[in-house]
Write a protein that holds these residues in place. Sequence first.
Motif, PDB file in Angstrom:
ATOM      1  N   TYR A 250       0.811  -1.220   0.000  1.00 44.28           N
ATOM      2  CA  TYR A 250       0.000   0.000   0.000  1.00 44.28           C
ATOM      3  C   TYR A 250       0.849   1.278   0.000  1.00 44.28           C
ATOM      4  CZ  TYR A 250      -3.063  -3.779   1.206  1.00 44.28           C
ATOM      5  OH  TYR A 250      -3.710  -4.997   1.201  1.00 44.28           O
ATOM      6  N   SER A 251       2.031   1.172  -0.531  1.00 42.93           N
ATOM      7  CA  SER A 251       2.923   2.323  -0.619  1.00 42.93           C
ATOM      8  C   SER A 251       3.915   2.072  -1.750  1.00 42.93           C
ATOM      9  CB  SER A 251       3.643   2.526   0.722  1.00 42.93           C
ATOM     10  OG  SER A 251       4.392   3.728   0.702  1.00 42.93           O
TER      11      SER A 251
ATOM     12  N   GLY B 195       3.281  25.406  -8.747  1.00 45.55           N
ATOM     13  CA  GLY B 195       2.866  25.570 -10.130  1.00 45.55           C
ATOM     14  C   GLY B 195       3.230  24.412 -11.040  1.00 45.55           C
ATOM     15  N   ARG B 196       4.095  23.527 -10.560  1.00 45.28           N
ATOM     16  CA  ARG B 196       4.421  22.355 -11.371  1.00 45.28           C
ATOM     17  C   ARG B 196       3.334  21.296 -11.217  1.00 45.28           C
ATOM     18  NH1 ARG B 196       8.928  24.945 -10.564  1.00 45.28           N
ATOM     19  NH2 ARG B 196      10.577  24.839 -12.140  1.00 45.28           N
ATOM     20  N   GLU B 197       3.301  20.379 -12.174  1.00 46.31           N
ATOM     21  CA  GLU B 197       2.308  19.301 -12.134  1.00 46.31           C
ATOM     22  C   GLU B 197       2.935  18.040 -11.559  1.00 46.31           C
ATOM     23  OE1 GLU B 197      -0.466  20.645 -15.900  1.00 46.31           O
ATOM     24  OE2 GLU B 197       1.009  19.049 -16.196  1.00 46.31           O
ATOM     25  N   PHE B 198       2.105  17.252 -10.895  1.00 45.38           N
ATOM     26  CA  PHE B 198       2.577  16.037 -10.233  1.00 45.38           C
ATOM     27  C   PHE B 198       1.686  14.870 -10.643  1.00 45.38           C
ATOM     28  CE2 PHE B 198       2.495  13.026  -6.673  1.00 45.38           C
ATOM     29  CZ  PHE B 198       3.847  12.771  -6.522  1.00 45.38           C
ATOM     30  N   LEU B 199       2.334  13.768 -11.045  1.00 47.08           N
ATOM     31  CA  LEU B 199       1.596  12.624 -11.580  1.00 47.08           C
ATOM     32  C   LEU B 199       2.196  11.328 -11.048  1.00 47.08           C
ATOM     33  CD1 LEU B 199      -0.382  11.343 -13.703  1.00 47.08           C
ATOM     34  CD2 LEU B 199       1.434  11.646 -15.385  1.00 47.08           C
ATOM     35  N   LEU B 200       1.342  10.337 -10.790  1.00 48.40           N
ATOM     36  CA  LEU B 200       1.773   9.016 -10.358  1.00 48.40           C
ATOM     37  C   LEU B 200       1.518   7.996 -11.460  1.00 48.40           C
ATOM     38  CD1 LEU B 200       0.228   9.004  -6.768  1.00 48.40           C
ATOM     39  CD2 LEU B 200       2.640   9.316  -7.336  1.00 48.40           C
ATOM     40  N   LEU B 201       2.528   7.148 -11.738  1.00 53.29           N
ATOM     41  CA  LEU B 201       2.371   5.979 -12.599  1.00 53.29           C
ATOM     42  C   LEU B 201       2.578   4.765 -11.705  1.00 53.29           C
ATOM     43  CD1 LEU B 201       4.544   6.893 -15.744  1.00 53.29           C
ATOM     44  CD2 LEU B 201       2.081   7.206 -15.439  1.00 53.29           C
ATOM     45  N   VAL B 202       1.529   3.984 -11.488  1.00 50.84           N
ATOM     46  CA  VAL B 202       1.578   2.919 -10.489  1.00 50.84           C
ATOM     47  C   VAL B 202       1.114   1.603 -11.094  1.00 50.84           C
ATOM     48  CG1 VAL B 202       0.752   2.193  -8.206  1.00 50.84           C
ATOM     49  CG2 VAL B 202       1.068   4.619  -8.696  1.00 50.84           C
ATOM     50  N   SER B 203       1.817   0.528 -10.750  1.00 46.96           N
ATOM     51  CA  SER B 203       1.374  -0.812 -11.135  1.00 46.96           C
ATOM     52  C   SER B 203       1.004  -1.581  -9.873  1.00 46.96           C
ATOM     53  CB  SER B 203       2.478  -1.553 -11.890  1.00 46.96           C
ATOM     54  OG  SER B 203       3.624  -1.726 -11.074  1.00 46.96           O
TER      55      SER B 203
ATOM     56  N   ALA C 135     -14.414  -0.591  -1.697  1.00 42.66           N
ATOM     57  CA  ALA C 135     -15.141  -1.107  -0.538  1.00 42.66           C
ATOM     58  C   ALA C 135     -15.779  -2.438  -0.905  1.00 42.66           C
ATOM     59  CB  ALA C 135     -16.200  -0.109  -0.098  1.00 42.66           C
ATOM     60  N   GLY C 136     -15.514  -3.450  -0.122  1.00 39.76           N
ATOM     61  CA  GLY C 136     -16.029  -4.770  -0.423  1.00 39.76           C
ATOM     62  C   GLY C 136     -15.025  -5.653  -1.133  1.00 39.76           C
ATOM     63  N   GLY C 137     -13.990  -5.063  -1.723  1.00 32.85           N
ATOM     64  CA  GLY C 137     -12.910  -5.834  -2.324  1.00 32.85           C
ATOM     65  C   GLY C 137     -11.926  -6.247  -1.245  1.00 32.85           C
ATOM     66  N   TYR C 138     -11.018  -7.154  -1.563  1.00 27.95           N
ATOM     67  CA  TYR C 138     -10.157  -7.646  -0.491  1.00 27.95           C
ATOM     68  C   TYR C 138      -9.104  -6.645  -0.043  1.00 27.95           C
ATOM     69  CZ  TYR C 138      -6.968  -9.276  -4.280  1.00 27.95           C
ATOM     70  OH  TYR C 138      -6.152  -9.372  -5.376  1.00 27.95           O
ATOM     71  N   ASN C 139      -8.908  -5.560  -0.802  1.00 30.63           N
ATOM     72  CA  ASN C 139      -8.048  -4.475  -0.315  1.00 30.63           C
ATOM     73  C   ASN C 139      -8.842  -3.353   0.350  1.00 30.63           C
ATOM     74  OD1 ASN C 139      -5.306  -5.295  -0.998  1.00 30.63           O
ATOM     75  ND2 ASN C 139      -6.006  -5.237  -3.111  1.00 30.63           N
ATOM     76  N   ASN C 140     -10.170  -3.449   0.307  1.00 31.51           N
ATOM     77  CA  ASN C 140     -11.087  -2.606   1.094  1.00 31.51           C
ATOM     78  C   ASN C 140     -11.188  -1.137   0.704  1.00 31.51           C
ATOM     79  OD1 ASN C 140     -11.948  -4.668   3.077  1.00 31.51           O
ATOM     80  ND2 ASN C 140      -9.777  -4.646   3.619  1.00 31.51           N
ATOM     81  N   PHE C 141     -10.152  -0.568   0.133  1.00 34.68           N
ATOM     82  CA  PHE C 141     -10.157   0.853  -0.179  1.00 34.68           C
ATOM     83  C   PHE C 141      -9.768   1.077  -1.641  1.00 34.68           C
ATOM     84  CE2 PHE C 141      -9.133   0.395   4.312  1.00 34.68           C
ATOM     85  CZ  PHE C 141     -10.098   1.199   4.891  1.00 34.68           C
ATOM     86  N   SER C 142     -10.145   2.238  -2.164  1.00 40.25           N
ATOM     87  CA  SER C 142      -9.816   2.569  -3.551  1.00 40.25           C
ATOM     88  C   SER C 142      -8.365   3.028  -3.651  1.00 40.25           C
ATOM     89  CB  SER C 142     -10.735   3.679  -4.056  1.00 40.25           C
ATOM     90  OG  SER C 142     -10.436   4.896  -3.385  1.00 40.25           O
ATOM     91  N   MET C 143      -7.832   2.997  -4.866  1.00 40.51           N
ATOM     92  CA  MET C 143      -6.487   3.510  -5.074  1.00 40.51           C
ATOM     93  C   MET C 143      -6.412   4.999  -4.749  1.00 40.51           C
ATOM     94  SD  MET C 143      -4.250   1.246  -5.797  1.00 40.51           S
ATOM     95  CE  MET C 143      -2.915   2.310  -6.363  1.00 40.51           C
ATOM     96  N   ALA C 144      -7.471   5.734  -5.039  1.00 40.43           N
ATOM     97  CA  ALA C 144      -7.476   7.163  -4.712  1.00 40.43           C
ATOM     98  C   ALA C 144      -7.265   7.375  -3.215  1.00 40.43           C
ATOM     99  CB  ALA C 144      -8.790   7.798  -5.158  1.00 40.43           C
ATOM    100  N   GLU C 145      -7.862   6.492  -2.394  1.00 38.79           N
ATOM    101  CA  GLU C 145      -7.675   6.602  -0.945  1.00 38.79           C
ATOM    102  C   GLU C 145      -6.254   6.229  -0.538  1.00 38.79           C
ATOM    103  OE1 GLU C 145     -11.682   5.476   1.281  1.00 38.79           O
ATOM    104  OE2 GLU C 145     -11.333   4.146  -0.443  1.00 38.79           O
ATOM    105  N   PHE C 146      -5.720   5.159  -1.106  1.00 39.79           N
ATOM    106  CA  PHE C 146      -4.369   4.733  -0.759  1.00 39.79           C
ATOM    107  C   PHE C 146      -3.319   5.763  -1.166  1.00 39.79           C
ATOM    108  CE2 PHE C 146      -5.982   0.195  -0.844  1.00 39.79           C
ATOM    109  CZ  PHE C 146      -5.716  -0.050   0.505  1.00 39.79           C
TER     110      PHE C 146
END
Length: 200
Positions: free
Chosen positions: A70-71, A99-107, A117-128
Amino acid sequence: MKTLVLTAHPNLGKSRINRAWFDALSDAETVTTRDLTAIGGETFQFDVQAEHELLLAHDRIVFQFPFYWYSAPPVLKAWMDQVLTYGFAYGPGGDKLAGREFLLLVSTGGPADSYHAGGYNNFSMAEFLKPYQQTALLAGMTYLRPYVAHGMAVATEAQIEASIPDMLAHLTDPELDPKVKQARLLKELENDPAKAAAVS
């Protein structure tokens, strides 16, 4: 737009998805890629001044990493602790990244339906990913919608290859900032009264 991609993987040479992304990004125009594990070495030590100069020379800053417990892998945390310093990224005078833009590329290894919610990781990626969003906001950066590739633990080579153009399109999209897209749409409506009347 100049983009800096900071890739955090403990062994990029043995990676499938992140190595494929890194290679494609390294070939892309106006994109600078950095393998943080190779640069930081075994002790994860970074030349802070050099990293600051690189950040200031780019418009869009990207963290690329596999989702571990989760990190991100520890090399990215070490980079953040050393480079996003008081007086540079936050605190008095710490507006250098504003003023700069920040982006995540995650696998992720798990499938998309496990991240809710209800999945085995319980939370959305947006929350993590909230800590990274708050980091960007504290530094005055614009947090852009992340690109997340799910189910990579069982992805075929064809699926990995297919993710590359999609990832590149997302990373280079000049309208990832919703304010930029909104401004364009408002201008289009302003220049086309008939269209504006149709949506009112």
